[in-house]
Design a protein around this motif. Sequence first.
Motif, PDB file in Angstrom:
ATOM      1  N   LYS A  23      -5.835  17.897  61.902  1.00 42.02           N
ATOM      2  CA  LYS A  23      -4.642  17.371  61.221  1.00 42.02           C
ATOM      3  C   LYS A  23      -3.333  17.979  61.729  1.00 42.02           C
ATOM      4  CE  LYS A  23      -6.978  15.990  57.024  1.00 42.02           C
ATOM      5  NZ  LYS A  23      -6.933  15.952  55.571  1.00 42.02           N
ATOM      6  N   HIS A  51       2.302  17.594  61.466  1.00 48.40           N
ATOM      7  CA  HIS A  51       1.154  17.242  60.628  1.00 48.40           C
ATOM      8  C   HIS A  51       0.731  15.809  60.919  1.00 48.40           C
ATOM      9  CE1 HIS A  51      -1.524  17.525  57.234  1.00 48.40           C
ATOM     10  NE2 HIS A  51      -1.004  16.439  56.701  1.00 48.40           N
ATOM     11  N   GLU A  53      -1.930  13.446  59.505  1.00 44.84           N
ATOM     12  CA  GLU A  53      -2.878  13.317  58.396  1.00 44.84           C
ATOM     13  C   GLU A  53      -4.187  12.634  58.806  1.00 44.84           C
ATOM     14  OE1 GLU A  53      -4.595  13.873  54.893  1.00 44.84           O
ATOM     15  OE2 GLU A  53      -2.587  14.617  55.272  1.00 44.84           O
ATOM     16  N   LYS A  54      -4.119  11.579  59.603  1.00 47.82           N
ATOM     17  CA  LYS A  54      -5.320  10.800  59.926  1.00 47.82           C
ATOM     18  C   LYS A  54      -5.916  11.130  61.292  1.00 47.82           C
ATOM     19  CE  LYS A  54      -3.640   7.103  57.030  1.00 47.82           C
ATOM     20  NZ  LYS A  54      -2.843   5.891  57.026  1.00 47.82           N
ATOM     21  N   ASN A  55      -5.396  12.141  61.963  1.00 49.38           N
ATOM     22  CA  ASN A  55      -5.864  12.526  63.302  1.00 49.38           C
ATOM     23  C   ASN A  55      -5.838  11.342  64.282  1.00 49.38           C
ATOM     24  OD1 ASN A  55      -6.303  15.288  62.974  1.00 49.38           O
ATOM     25  ND2 ASN A  55      -8.279  14.935  62.014  1.00 49.38           N
TER      26      ASN A  55
END
Length: 89
Positions: A23, A51, A53-55
Amino acid sequence: MDQKRSINRKQLTGEVVSDAMDKTVVVKVERRFPHPRYNKYVKKSKSYYAHDEKNNCSTGDLILIEESKPISKNKRWVVKKLVKKSEKI
């Protein structure tokens, strides 16, 4: 005060250098400016932890990051959108 306030946050575009962490991506942002004395354009780069979040991001992608509140010790940016996917196979 329940209405969503417009907050001006900095946005930068850069290339993903590393996506090894979960992440989190490391983004290299390059800027060009004229040298004060010689008027030749100089390139400088800086790395930011963002950041993801969902890679979704992978190395070589061009992404837009936005300033946010501190997420961890070094992370103060969030991936806003993927501008261009890398063409690595």
